[in-house]
Enzyme design. Structure first.
Site, short mmCIF file in Angstrom:
data_model
loop_
_atom_site.label_atom_id
_atom_site.label_comp_id
_atom_site.label_asym_id
_atom_site.label_seq_id
_atom_site.Cartn_x
_atom_site.Cartn_y
_atom_site.Cartn_z
N LEU A 9 -22.25 36.97 39.58
CA LEU A 9 -22.59 35.60 39.22
C LEU A 9 -22.92 35.55 37.74
CD1 LEU A 9 -24.95 34.77 42.22
CD2 LEU A 9 -22.55 34.14 41.98
N THR A 11 -25.06 33.88 36.23
CA THR A 11 -26.49 33.76 35.96
C THR A 11 -27.29 34.98 36.40
OG1 THR A 11 -26.79 32.64 38.09
CG2 THR A 11 -26.44 31.24 36.14
N CYS A 12 -26.65 35.97 36.98
CA CYS A 12 -27.33 37.16 37.50
C CYS A 12 -27.70 38.10 36.35
CB CYS A 12 -26.42 37.86 38.49
SG CYS A 12 -27.01 39.46 39.06
N ASP A 13 -28.98 38.46 36.26
CA ASP A 13 -29.43 39.35 35.18
C ASP A 13 -28.77 40.72 35.25
OD1 ASP A 13 -31.04 37.44 34.03
OD2 ASP A 13 -32.86 38.09 35.07
N LYS A 16 -25.31 40.44 33.88
CA LYS A 16 -25.35 40.32 32.42
C LYS A 16 -25.57 41.68 31.77
CE LYS A 16 -27.21 35.61 32.37
NZ LYS A 16 -28.41 34.80 32.03
#
Length: 119
Positions: A9, A11-13, A16
């Site tokens: 995703l 937005t997933c840390d 990233k």
């Protein structure tokens, strides 16, 4: 060098961090959103065969906590069906590099991927 595909995703840390580390290592890669950019009916059973339900189902996620008891029970008997229906229940990122499939991101993930990409 084998292609590296990162499923996760935006937005997933953890996703990233993985993408940043892959870029830093100069490893070419493609990012695919697990909610819309992948045929989960095809991929999820392959991932389960490779890493198992314990590694792929995120029982610490908000999705898991918000699931009914029936759905949680179903996840133990039919993890593929539940993960296909609820892609955010997957631990992330799922990364494919040649024959290597990793789930999650930690200190050894990059080493495993570099070894797999060299195949």
């Amino acid at each position: 060098m084998t292609a590296v595909t990162v499923y996760g995703l935006k937005t997933c840390d953890s996703c990233k961090k993985a993408l940043k580390a892959l870029e830093g290592a100069g490893l070419p890669h493609t990012f695919v959103d697990i909610r819309e950019g992948v045929d989960r009916v095809v991929k999820v059973p392959d991932w389960l065969d490779a890493v198992g339900a314990t590694a792929l189902v995120n029982t610490r996620s908000t999705t898991w906590r918000n699931m009914s008891g029936e759905d949680r029970e179903l996840a133990t008997h039919d993890p593929a069906g539940v993960l296909i229906a609820h892609p955010t229940l997957m631990k992330r990122p799922v990364i494919e590099a040649g024959s290597v499939i990793t789930v999650g991101w930690n200190a050894t993930s990059l080493d495993a991927l570099l070894a797999g990409a060299a195949e």
